[in-house]
Design a protein around this motif. Sequence first.
Motif, PDB file in Angstrom:
ATOM      1  N   THR A   1     -51.245  24.492 -65.149  1.00  0.00           N
ATOM      2  CA  THR A   1     -52.056  25.461 -64.407  1.00  0.00           C
ATOM      3  C   THR A   1     -51.327  25.947 -63.151  1.00  0.00           C
ATOM      4  OG1 THR A   1     -53.259  23.690 -63.282  1.00  0.00           O
ATOM      5  CG2 THR A   1     -54.255  24.586 -65.262  1.00  0.00           C
ATOM      6  N   MET A   2     -50.573  25.070 -62.510  1.00  0.00           N
ATOM      7  CA  MET A   2     -49.798  25.480 -61.333  1.00  0.00           C
ATOM      8  C   MET A   2     -48.729  26.501 -61.710  1.00  0.00           C
ATOM      9  SD  MET A   2     -49.227  21.855 -59.354  1.00  0.00           S
ATOM     10  CE  MET A   2     -48.185  22.505 -58.063  1.00  0.00           C
ATOM     11  N   ASN A   3     -48.183  26.377 -62.895  1.00  0.00           N
ATOM     12  CA  ASN A   3     -47.098  27.250 -63.332  1.00  0.00           C
ATOM     13  C   ASN A   3     -47.606  28.508 -64.040  1.00  0.00           C
ATOM     14  OD1 ASN A   3     -44.236  27.622 -63.452  1.00  0.00           O
ATOM     15  ND2 ASN A   3     -44.354  27.254 -65.643  1.00  0.00           N
ATOM     16  N   SER A   4     -48.898  28.619 -64.250  1.00  0.00           N
ATOM     17  CA  SER A   4     -49.426  29.763 -64.992  1.00  0.00           C
ATOM     18  C   SER A   4     -49.292  31.083 -64.231  1.00  0.00           C
ATOM     19  CB  SER A   4     -50.881  29.524 -65.385  1.00  0.00           C
ATOM     20  OG  SER A   4     -51.688  29.421 -64.242  1.00  0.00           O
ATOM     21  N   GLU A   5     -49.286  31.042 -62.919  1.00  0.00           N
ATOM     22  CA  GLU A   5     -49.175  32.272 -62.130  1.00  0.00           C
ATOM     23  C   GLU A   5     -47.722  32.718 -61.952  1.00  0.00           C
ATOM     24  OE1 GLU A   5     -51.270  32.147 -58.440  1.00  0.00           O
ATOM     25  OE2 GLU A   5     -53.039  31.256 -59.373  1.00  0.00           O
ATOM     26  N   ARG A   6     -46.877  31.821 -61.519  1.00  0.00           N
ATOM     27  CA  ARG A   6     -45.498  32.184 -61.189  1.00  0.00           C
ATOM     28  C   ARG A   6     -44.547  32.165 -62.383  1.00  0.00           C
ATOM     29  NH1 ARG A   6     -43.394  30.627 -55.383  1.00  0.00           N
ATOM     30  NH2 ARG A   6     -44.804  31.985 -54.283  1.00  0.00           N
ATOM     31  N   LYS A   7     -44.850  31.408 -63.391  1.00  0.00           N
ATOM     32  CA  LYS A   7     -44.028  31.310 -64.608  1.00  0.00           C
ATOM     33  C   LYS A   7     -42.568  30.931 -64.303  1.00  0.00           C
ATOM     34  CE  LYS A   7     -47.057  33.357 -67.526  1.00  0.00           C
ATOM     35  NZ  LYS A   7     -48.173  32.562 -67.864  1.00  0.00           N
ATOM     36  N   ASN A   8     -42.386  29.792 -63.645  1.00  0.00           N
ATOM     37  CA  ASN A   8     -41.047  29.288 -63.366  1.00  0.00           C
ATOM     38  C   ASN A   8     -40.458  28.697 -64.641  1.00  0.00           C
ATOM     39  OD1 ASN A   8     -39.123  27.010 -62.580  1.00  0.00           O
ATOM     40  ND2 ASN A   8     -39.357  28.111 -60.653  1.00  0.00           N
TER      41      ASN A   8
ATOM     42  N   ASN B   1     -44.901  34.753 -74.914  1.00  0.00           N
ATOM     43  CA  ASN B   1     -44.821  35.801 -73.894  1.00  0.00           C
ATOM     44  C   ASN B   1     -43.434  36.004 -73.432  1.00  0.00           C
ATOM     45  OD1 ASN B   1     -47.519  35.842 -74.265  1.00  0.00           O
ATOM     46  ND2 ASN B   1     -48.029  34.830 -72.339  1.00  0.00           N
TER      47      ASN B   1
END
Length: 107
Positions: A26-33, A107
């Motif tokens: 969930t932490m990585n869902s926005e920034r997509k690192n 994606n």
Amino acid sequence: METIQEGKKIATISYITIIGTIIAFTMNSERKNDFAAFHIRQALGIFITFFAFGYIIGYFNSWMITSAFWVFIFVLWMYGFLGALEGKKRLVPIVGPLYQKLFKSKN
């Protein structure tokens, strides 16, 4: 190099229980690192392997089989966790490429 530093915290969190993997996802869902996503896939694969095979291994009444299973899972976990801490994208032995292929997003 900057993306590795940014994703290192998320990657490390992903190896701290299955809850940590969900939190990291969930932490990585926005920034997509990309670095964090790599380690999230590795950690998710390790935990799914643990639960799936652990259920089957539980039916064996042999300390040798159980011990070998625990050592195998621990080695995979340590390999992935240390890779995240060091900032390296190392596939866990034997099953790492499978985890990357299975959990790769479209994606």
